[in-house]
Design an enzyme around this catalytic site. Structure first.
Site, short mmCIF file in Angstrom:
data_model
loop_
_atom_site.label_atom_id
_atom_site.label_comp_id
_atom_site.label_asym_id
_atom_site.label_seq_id
_atom_site.Cartn_x
_atom_site.Cartn_y
_atom_site.Cartn_z
N HIS A 83 -0.54 0.67 18.58
CA HIS A 83 0.64 1.56 18.57
C HIS A 83 1.45 1.43 19.86
CE1 HIS A 83 0.64 3.81 14.84
NE2 HIS A 83 -0.60 4.26 15.01
N GLU A 131 -5.09 2.30 18.01
CA GLU A 131 -4.21 3.07 18.90
C GLU A 131 -3.54 2.19 19.94
OE1 GLU A 131 -5.26 5.87 16.33
OE2 GLU A 131 -3.52 5.79 17.65
C1 LIG Z 1 -6.56 3.77 3.28
N1 LIG Z 1 -7.90 4.26 3.41
C2 LIG Z 1 -8.18 5.20 4.34
O1 LIG Z 1 -7.37 5.60 5.15
C3 LIG Z 1 -9.58 5.66 4.38
C4 LIG Z 1 -10.16 6.19 3.22
C5 LIG Z 1 -11.49 6.64 3.27
C6 LIG Z 1 -12.24 6.54 4.45
C7 LIG Z 1 -11.67 5.99 5.61
C8 LIG Z 1 -12.52 5.84 6.85
C9 LIG Z 1 -10.33 5.54 5.57
N2 LIG Z 1 -9.70 5.04 6.72
C10 LIG Z 1 -9.44 5.81 7.81
N3 LIG Z 1 -9.89 7.09 7.82
C11 LIG Z 1 -9.67 7.79 8.95
N4 LIG Z 1 -10.13 9.08 9.04
C12 LIG Z 1 -11.02 9.57 8.02
C13 LIG Z 1 -10.88 11.06 7.85
N5 LIG Z 1 -10.98 11.73 9.14
C14 LIG Z 1 -11.12 13.14 9.08
C15 LIG Z 1 -10.39 13.89 8.14
C16 LIG Z 1 -10.55 15.27 8.10
C17 LIG Z 1 -11.42 15.92 8.98
C18 LIG Z 1 -12.17 15.18 9.92
C19 LIG Z 1 -12.00 13.80 9.97
CL1 LIG Z 1 -12.91 12.89 11.13
C20 LIG Z 1 -10.02 11.27 10.13
C21 LIG Z 1 -10.08 9.79 10.29
N6 LIG Z 1 -8.99 7.30 10.02
C22 LIG Z 1 -8.57 6.02 9.93
N7 LIG Z 1 -7.96 5.50 11.00
C23 LIG Z 1 -7.70 4.06 11.12
S1 LIG Z 1 -8.06 3.72 12.84
C24 LIG Z 1 -7.34 5.28 13.33
C25 LIG Z 1 -7.88 6.23 12.24
C26 LIG Z 1 -7.02 7.49 12.11
O2 LIG Z 1 -7.21 8.44 12.84
N8 LIG Z 1 -6.06 7.50 11.15
C27 LIG Z 1 -5.27 8.66 10.98
N9 LIG Z 1 -8.76 5.25 8.84
NI NI Z 2 -1.83 5.09 13.57
#
Ligand SMILES: CNC(=O)c1cccc(C)c1Nc1nc(N2CCN(c3ccccc3Cl)CC2)nc(N2CSC[C@H]2C(=O)NC)n1
Ligand code: NI
Length: 187
Positions: free
Chosen positions: A161, A158
């Site tokens: 960003h 973040e």
């Molecule tokens: C390409 N592979 C992938 O994306 C990836 C693929 C698998 C696992 C991970 C862990 C990945 N990676 C990743 N997954 C997340 N979420 C997992 C799902 N979750 C969520 C979704 C729904 C309800 C509740 C929740 Cl909690 C929300 C957050 N978030 C981020 N990031 C990068 S740092 C900022 C953060 C962010 O908020 N991004 C929008 N990365």
């Molecule tokens: Ni982002």
């Protein structure tokens, strides 16, 4: 209420700007924006609301993603262990700043996603495993906290960003899935 329609997508120039510091204590407008950003993250993680409002799940959001070039970020990372709520983090940070970071590096084993990026970008995003961050809260109080692992990754994503940096800027194009020795993989 913020929905996906309010989130600008890659290609929009604001995502590449260096955002401006906000006045401290934050104005009523900036306090309201921060509250809305945090509420969006909570809604995005609520199966019913996310379905109803067609929200993508997120644990972090930065004001530039709402086309507001201000140094404001919101993070809402649920603790994986309900017995240890302190392992999660839920807050709005005004003028956040990384004061110091570990030499040790870390990355998410599954790579990173971003609400402003409507495509999968495979590859490890290598970041500092631990960071010390200073920021101001909505009341204008200064905080200095140490973060590690997932919380540290999210806050670095973040803060990138508000500096006009996208997660894929960190991915090694030639070997996106290569890992140097010693990089901690966070599953
Ligand atoms: C390409 N592979 C992938 O994306 C990836 C693929 C698998 C696992 C991970 C862990 C990945 N990676 C990743 N997954 C997340 N979420 C997992 C799902 N979750 C969520 C979704 C729904 C309800 C509740 C929740 Cl909690 C929300 C957050 N978030 C981020 N990031 C990068 S740092 C900022 C953060 C962010 O908020 N991004 C929008 N990365
Ligand atoms: Ni982002």
């Amino acid at each position: 209420m913020i929905t996906m329609d309010d989130i600008i997508r890659e290609g929009h120039p604001t995502l590449r700007d260096v955002a401006k510091e906000v006045p401290i204590p934050p104005t009523a407008e900036d306090v309201a924006l921060g509250k809305e950003m945090l509420q969006f993250l909570k809604n995005s993680q609520d199966p019913v609301k996310a379905e109803e409002l067609h929200l993508r799940g997120g644990v972090g959001l930065a004001a530039p993603q709402l086309d507001s070039s201000k140094r404001i970020i919101a993070v809402h990372v649920p603790s994986v262990d309900p017995e240890k709520p302190e392992n999660g983090i839920s807050t709005v940070m005004y003028n956040p700043k990384v004061l110091s970071h570990s030499v040790q590096e870390a990355c998410l084993g599954e790579g990173e996603g971003c609400l402003s990026v409507d495509r999968e970008v495979p590859g490890y995003v290598v970041r500092a495993a631990r960071i010390t961050v200073s920021y101001y809260d909505a009341e204008g109080e200064k905080h200095k906290i140490r973060l590690k692992n997932y919380n540290a990754i999210v806050v670095q994503h973040e803060i990138d960003h508000i500096n006009g940096i996208m997660f894929y800027d960190h991915i090694d194009e030639k070997n996106p899935l290569q890992l140097k020795d010693g990089v901690l993989v966070i599953e």
